[in-house]
Design a protein around this motif. Structure first.
Motif, PDB file in Angstrom:
ATOM      1  N   ILE A 158      -7.060 -46.603 -53.657  1.00 30.52           N
ATOM      2  CA  ILE A 158      -6.035 -47.526 -53.155  1.00 30.52           C
ATOM      3  C   ILE A 158      -4.749 -46.730 -52.893  1.00 30.52           C
ATOM      4  CG2 ILE A 158      -4.546 -49.465 -53.779  1.00 30.52           C
ATOM      5  CD1 ILE A 158      -7.264 -50.510 -53.333  1.00 30.52           C
ATOM      6  N   VAL A 159      -4.056 -47.050 -51.802  1.00 32.61           N
ATOM      7  CA  VAL A 159      -2.777 -46.394 -51.529  1.00 32.61           C
ATOM      8  C   VAL A 159      -1.693 -47.449 -51.330  1.00 32.61           C
ATOM      9  CG1 VAL A 159      -3.666 -44.229 -50.631  1.00 32.61           C
ATOM     10  CG2 VAL A 159      -3.435 -46.160 -49.085  1.00 32.61           C
ATOM     11  N   GLY A 160      -0.655 -47.371 -52.160  1.00 35.04           N
ATOM     12  CA  GLY A 160       0.477 -48.271 -52.060  1.00 35.04           C
ATOM     13  C   GLY A 160       1.706 -47.541 -51.554  1.00 35.04           C
ATOM     14  N   ALA A 161       2.868 -48.153 -51.745  1.00 32.75           N
ATOM     15  CA  ALA A 161       4.109 -47.594 -51.212  1.00 32.75           C
ATOM     16  C   ALA A 161       4.437 -46.227 -51.806  1.00 32.75           C
ATOM     17  CB  ALA A 161       5.252 -48.575 -51.469  1.00 32.75           C
ATOM     18  N   LEU A 162       4.181 -46.060 -53.095  1.00 31.99           N
ATOM     19  CA  LEU A 162       4.493 -44.795 -53.757  1.00 31.99           C
ATOM     20  C   LEU A 162       3.333 -43.806 -53.743  1.00 31.99           C
ATOM     21  CD1 LEU A 162       6.398 -46.110 -56.914  1.00 31.99           C
ATOM     22  CD2 LEU A 162       7.405 -44.944 -54.939  1.00 31.99           C
ATOM     23  N   SER A 163       2.157 -44.259 -53.329  1.00 27.67           N
ATOM     24  CA  SER A 163       0.956 -43.431 -53.449  1.00 27.67           C
ATOM     25  C   SER A 163       0.993 -42.140 -52.646  1.00 27.67           C
ATOM     26  CB  SER A 163      -0.280 -44.248 -53.063  1.00 27.67           C
ATOM     27  OG  SER A 163      -0.424 -45.373 -53.899  1.00 27.67           O
ATOM     28  N   PRO A 164       1.524 -42.132 -51.414  1.00 29.72           N
ATOM     29  CA  PRO A 164       1.553 -40.848 -50.698  1.00 29.72           C
ATOM     30  C   PRO A 164       2.271 -39.749 -51.474  1.00 29.72           C
ATOM     31  CG  PRO A 164       1.965 -42.646 -49.176  1.00 29.72           C
ATOM     32  CD  PRO A 164       1.963 -43.240 -50.553  1.00 29.72           C
ATOM     33  N   ARG A 165       3.400 -40.087 -52.099  1.00 31.96           N
ATOM     34  CA  ARG A 165       4.123 -39.081 -52.877  1.00 31.96           C
ATOM     35  C   ARG A 165       3.366 -38.717 -54.143  1.00 31.96           C
ATOM     36  NH1 ARG A 165       6.912 -34.715 -52.018  1.00 31.96           N
ATOM     37  NH2 ARG A 165       8.277 -34.147 -53.763  1.00 31.96           N
ATOM     38  N   VAL A 166       2.855 -39.721 -54.840  1.00 29.05           N
ATOM     39  CA  VAL A 166       2.100 -39.459 -56.067  1.00 29.05           C
ATOM     40  C   VAL A 166       0.867 -38.612 -55.766  1.00 29.05           C
ATOM     41  CG1 VAL A 166       0.686 -40.540 -57.859  1.00 29.05           C
ATOM     42  CG2 VAL A 166       2.939 -41.469 -57.315  1.00 29.05           C
ATOM     43  N   ASP A 167       0.158 -38.939 -54.695  1.00 26.25           N
ATOM     44  CA  ASP A 167      -1.037 -38.175 -54.341  1.00 26.25           C
ATOM     45  C   ASP A 167      -0.683 -36.748 -53.931  1.00 26.25           C
ATOM     46  OD1 ASP A 167      -2.635 -40.298 -54.931  1.00 26.25           O
ATOM     47  OD2 ASP A 167      -3.107 -40.826 -52.862  1.00 26.25           O
ATOM     48  N   PHE A 168       0.434 -36.590 -53.232  1.00 29.71           N
ATOM     49  CA  PHE A 168       0.867 -35.243 -52.851  1.00 29.71           C
ATOM     50  C   PHE A 168       1.140 -34.390 -54.096  1.00 29.71           C
ATOM     51  CE2 PHE A 168       4.191 -32.128 -51.956  1.00 29.71           C
ATOM     52  CZ  PHE A 168       3.688 -31.485 -50.830  1.00 29.71           C
ATOM     53  N   LEU A 169       1.846 -34.972 -55.053  1.00 28.79           N
ATOM     54  CA  LEU A 169       2.164 -34.236 -56.283  1.00 28.79           C
ATOM     55  C   LEU A 169       0.901 -33.949 -57.099  1.00 28.79           C
ATOM     56  CD1 LEU A 169       5.339 -36.280 -57.263  1.00 28.79           C
ATOM     57  CD2 LEU A 169       5.316 -33.915 -56.435  1.00 28.79           C
ATOM     58  N   THR A 170      -0.006 -34.928 -57.150  1.00 29.95           N
ATOM     59  CA  THR A 170      -1.267 -34.736 -57.872  1.00 29.95           C
ATOM     60  C   THR A 170      -2.087 -33.625 -57.230  1.00 29.95           C
ATOM     61  OG1 THR A 170      -1.290 -37.077 -58.503  1.00 29.95           O
ATOM     62  CG2 THR A 170      -3.370 -35.880 -58.651  1.00 29.95           C
ATOM     63  N   ALA A 171      -2.151 -33.636 -55.901  1.00 30.69           N
ATOM     64  CA  ALA A 171      -2.878 -32.582 -55.189  1.00 30.69           C
ATOM     65  C   ALA A 171      -2.227 -31.220 -55.413  1.00 30.69           C
ATOM     66  CB  ALA A 171      -2.935 -32.902 -53.695  1.00 30.69           C
ATOM     67  N   ALA A 172      -0.898 -31.195 -55.460  1.00 30.40           N
ATOM     68  CA  ALA A 172      -0.192 -29.929 -55.693  1.00 30.40           C
ATOM     69  C   ALA A 172      -0.588 -29.333 -57.041  1.00 30.40           C
ATOM     70  CB  ALA A 172       1.317 -30.160 -55.637  1.00 30.40           C
ATOM     71  N   VAL A 173      -0.689 -30.178 -58.057  1.00 31.08           N
ATOM     72  CA  VAL A 173      -1.109 -29.695 -59.380  1.00 31.08           C
ATOM     73  C   VAL A 173      -2.529 -29.137 -59.312  1.00 31.08           C
ATOM     74  CG1 VAL A 173      -1.634 -30.385 -61.747  1.00 31.08           C
ATOM     75  CG2 VAL A 173       0.441 -31.240 -60.631  1.00 31.08           C
ATOM     76  N   SER A 174      -3.425 -29.861 -58.641  1.00 27.18           N
ATOM     77  CA  SER A 174      -4.824 -29.422 -58.549  1.00 27.18           C
ATOM     78  C   SER A 174      -4.944 -28.095 -57.814  1.00 27.18           C
ATOM     79  CB  SER A 174      -5.662 -30.488 -57.837  1.00 27.18           C
ATOM     80  OG  SER A 174      -5.678 -31.690 -58.569  1.00 27.18           O
TER      81      SER A 174
END
Length: 265
Positions: A158-174
């Protein structure tokens, strides 16, 4: 173990038929219970099949000169597995090409999700995984251009209003953790890490240079600000999706009918 896999296959097929009958009858509680049993059997089947293969030093074989040994959908699966979050074709290609030495052209990914959806609708759950859509939290419709993996929890797809930023940061960690595990960092992986670092405050000491531990620390610090609210939004949307969408809808969305968001979203 070969007998074990063969014994599981008719049980899986029988359960799939029961799921279809329960859904056709409108018995969603029974269908959910059957799907849980089905997933458990499929996991057992995967383990049985994996045990048949000879031991390999790596999960993904090294690409041969001129291209990868893997089919395109498996290349995409490998990149998404590394990212751990839904991603657009351009990022998927960048990650696979940098981390696995491939040569994916992102333009080739445009029809992949449609092919996966046709396959699922023709024979549901016949594959160990599908490359599916990320769903928008408000309309539960397929997010434009975002690919995900069907075996991920619905909340992650699911992607909400904050998800693009959260997913970007999560991917950066990975990605940073992956780079940190490498014995040597080549130009391609260093550039990929920088593409993340340059968009995270405090993630790099200078232009064009980034260290994995610095990226991880900066990304996690920002995640603490955004992730709790994003998680709550995703969980509420996922609950609506489970109540209002069938199996195909939960994987690929419903482009013809937007599901109205509840007051709690």
């Amino acid at each position: 173990m070969a007998d074990s896999a063969e014994e599981l296959e008719p049980q899986i097929e029988a359960l799939r038929a029961e799921v279809r009958r329960a859904m056709a009858a409108g018995d969603r509680p029974r269908a959910r219970a059957l799907r849980a049993r089905l997933r458990a059997l499929e996991d057992a089947w995967d383990e049985a099949v994996e045990s048949l293969a000879p031991d390999a030093p790596a999960a993904i074989p090294a690409p041969r000169e001129g291209g990868s040994l893997l089919p395109l959908r498996e290349q995409v699966h490998g990149a998404l597995t590394l990212l751990t979050v839904p991603a657009a074709p351009k990022l998927i290609a960048q990650v696979y090409n940098a981390c696995f030495g491939g040569d994916i052209n992102s333009a080739k990914l445009t029809s992949l999700r449609r092919d996966e959806e046709r396959s699922f609708r023709a024979s549901p759950f016949s594959r160990p995984y599908y490359l599916c859509a990320a769903l928008t939290a408000d309309r539960l419709a397929p997010g434009r251009g975002l690919l995900a993996i069907s075996t991920w929890p619905l909340e992650r797809r699911i992607v909400g209003a904050l998800s693009p930023r959260v997913d970007f940061l999560t991917a950066a960690v990975s990605i940073a953790e992956h780079v940190d595990r490498l014995p040597d960092t080549d130009r391609a992986t260093a550039r990929l890490l920088w593409l993340f670092a340059e968009n995270i405050p405090g993630a790099a000491d200078g232009i064009g240079s980034a260290k994995p531990d610095t990226v991880i620390r900066a990304a996690r610090a920002e995640l603490q600000t955004h992730e709790p609210a994003d998680r709550s939004h995703r969980e509420a949307a996922a609950a609506r999706a489970r109540a209002q969408l069938d199996d195909a809808g939960q994987l690929f969305g419903n482009p013809l009918r937007a599901v109205a968001a509840g007051t709690d979203s």
